[in-house]
Design an enzyme around this catalytic site. Sequence first.
Site, mmCIF file in Angstrom:
data_model
loop_
_atom_site.group_PDB
_atom_site.id
_atom_site.type_symbol
_atom_site.label_atom_id
_atom_site.label_comp_id
_atom_site.label_asym_id
_atom_site.label_seq_id
_atom_site.Cartn_x
_atom_site.Cartn_y
_atom_site.Cartn_z
ATOM 1 N N ARG B 26 0.817 -1.225 0.000
ATOM 2 C CA ARG B 26 0.000 0.000 0.000
ATOM 3 C C ARG B 26 0.850 1.275 0.000
ATOM 4 N NH1 ARG B 26 -5.523 -1.046 0.714
ATOM 5 N NH2 ARG B 26 -5.963 -2.986 1.815
ATOM 6 N N ARG B 30 -2.857 6.789 1.232
ATOM 7 C CA ARG B 30 -3.360 7.898 2.039
ATOM 8 C C ARG B 30 -2.376 8.582 2.964
ATOM 9 N NH1 ARG B 30 -8.588 5.393 4.812
ATOM 10 N NH2 ARG B 30 -7.426 3.466 4.486
ATOM 11 N N ARG B 39 -6.129 12.469 -5.036
ATOM 12 C CA ARG B 39 -7.391 11.790 -4.728
ATOM 13 C C ARG B 39 -8.558 12.779 -4.755
ATOM 14 N NH1 ARG B 39 -9.398 7.206 -1.413
ATOM 15 N NH2 ARG B 39 -11.628 7.324 -1.858
ATOM 16 N N ASP B 75 -6.822 -2.779 -7.010
ATOM 17 C CA ASP B 75 -7.507 -3.389 -5.867
ATOM 18 C C ASP B 75 -7.801 -4.848 -6.171
ATOM 19 O OD1 ASP B 75 -8.905 -2.443 -3.190
ATOM 20 O OD2 ASP B 75 -10.152 -3.988 -4.124
ATOM 21 N N TYR B 152 -14.760 -12.423 0.102
ATOM 22 C CA TYR B 152 -15.479 -11.193 -0.257
ATOM 23 C C TYR B 152 -16.764 -11.521 -1.000
ATOM 24 C CZ TYR B 152 -11.896 -7.820 1.147
ATOM 25 O OH TYR B 152 -11.046 -7.035 1.874
#
Lengths: 349, 349
Positions: B26, B30, B39, B75, B152
């Site tokens: 990652r 962020r 973003r 993703d 998922y």
Amino acid sequence: MPTPREVFLSALRRQPVPRTPWWVMRQAGRYLPEYRAVRGNHQFLDMVRDPALAAEVTLQPIRRFGMDVAVIFSDILVPCAAMGVDVRFEEGEGPKLAPAIRTRADVDRLRDFDAARDTAFLGDAIRRVRSELGPDRAILGFCGAPWTTASYFVEGGTSRNFEHAKALMHGEPATFARLCERLVDNLVPYLAMQVDAGADAVQIFDSWGGALDARTWREHLLPHVTRLVRETKARTRVPIILYVNGASQLLEVLADSGADAIGLDWRVDPVEARARIGSRCAIQGNLDPTILFASPEVVEREARRMLEGFAGSTGHVFNLGSGILPGTPVASMEALARVLGSVPLGGAR
Amino acid sequence: MPTPREVFLSALRRQPVPRTPWWVMRQAGRYLPEYRAVRGNHQFLDMVRDPALAAEVTLQPIRRFGMDVAVIFSDILVPCAAMGVDVRFEEGEGPKLAPAIRTRADVDRLRDFDAARDTAFLGDAIRRVRSELGPDRAILGFCGAPWTTASYFVEGGTSRNFEHAKALMHGEPATFARLCERLVDNLVPYLAMQVDAGADAVQIFDSWGGALDARTWREHLLPHVTRLVRETKARTRVPIILYVNGASQLLEVLADSGADAIGLDWRVDPVEARARIGSRCAIQGNLDPTILFASPEVVEREARRMLEGFAGSTGHVFNLGSGILPGTPVASMEALARVLGSVPLGGAR
């Protein structure tokens, strides 16, 4: 024929037993319709602090499924509240603690509590349970482990990653150690009070211990857990179970704690666990609680497989690998009770 | 002097290297102010599907910290959407997938997708990254592992306990296996497309693999992961990394998958991991990402300790034990870059 209480205590002491004793973490709880009926609109912590309600829900699963052990309905955050931190359970969220404990001054402000006075409701609940349970089944008291309890203090609640607690541990180890010391100072008399009230054994829950690697656990937690175990045993003489969720990397360290039994989550293979722990400790566990969402046939098959995995070694207490989940079908617990050969409270064995 | 790309690929092949290559799971994300600037108000999946935006944020950490590897911004749920399930990311919540896949009919309704056509944005993003990155650094493609992706699908999102996915696996193993087969059928060409576009290696993320014990992983997942690895290698010839978060009970099983490297979470001791995995696989990892919330001095100390833990054995790629956390100080990543001796993209080594 030994009583269920004797079977449980003998298993914890790694003595031969005629059958495998069992109980289930969180066995008093939301999967039971009679629990939901009692719960009604009560707040969770209000139930914990009401000896009549706490005793009633503690007994409910024994009446229905006949486990060998009644684990007292309480919460690992009771000592946090007694140490002067505000603890709230919001519906559908985890607990919130305020203020968060992150500095040496925060740690110093925590209060030492008098277990017999400040948590008298818990002793009262245990005495009420004994009164109905009779002498033949065991009562289990408990507390949170230093890491798990400290992480609630530092994070101010549950945490996904424990950033603050780990940053404190690695960045300010003396402050973190002081927090753990103050916890142990308070948890020893808290466990002793539960034994004085009637608990036959106690369990230390390290629910978040699995977030740590073995080196970190050994360096930063083992001294505190060892002292908690040693001083509690010196005061009470009862067996102590150390449960860690996510223990696969920690088995050898946990066995060094002096605990009589290690409670395992479902990820650990029983045969491997026995080999790694050796004869030092009994083992409690460790069926995956999600198995109980499959059919009763699957539950029976997997429970039997679990028993076979521990067969041939003394010192096994059957349990789930973590707390029973809300929504678990009652039929699955009935399947477990059949496999374990248990008799409901009030029934004839 | 070998290029960073060569150092990374040599380490994955367990060949001697002059220094330890690194990247961070990652790493495009962020914690970086330049990521947050790009973003803006874009939805996460809109960024993933925009090759220019995805390439830009993929490159940002390489410009700043100089990792050896650019992991493509994407993703693991991209293939789920391509197979016909609605995937949404709500701000502050985990992803939601609908409808949940829980029956054989649900599995049969999933669509086989054409990676070059239906996920063309990903190939375009990889080509754009290569254009700016140049030939000297590596590009890493990825997908989710069968268990993580299946969970998922079955849960309809993230899950704390995976009740539905595990009940399906244990209760209807043929349906669960069919879901995994359909996933592998689609993931092999999806990974091959990424390599065709320029990826030098691929990682299979089993982010939730740690929820399973070794017997279950071996029985229900290993056949599918082994096929995913084998067929992807046959098509692409690139090294494959298998990452599992919570792998301590699984190391031997993971090494049986045929993957070139095993990515470890921080709970596993490097020396023990090397002993258990042997010389079959390189090892990637495994600093606790929460260490990065302590001071730069602590970050440097722990990163050096990590490198020393793997010293003396070939085949180590430095990484965190799981994805870098939002809120991680940039200064901590700078400390890592110093320890690893890396040179920002465009700088001179």
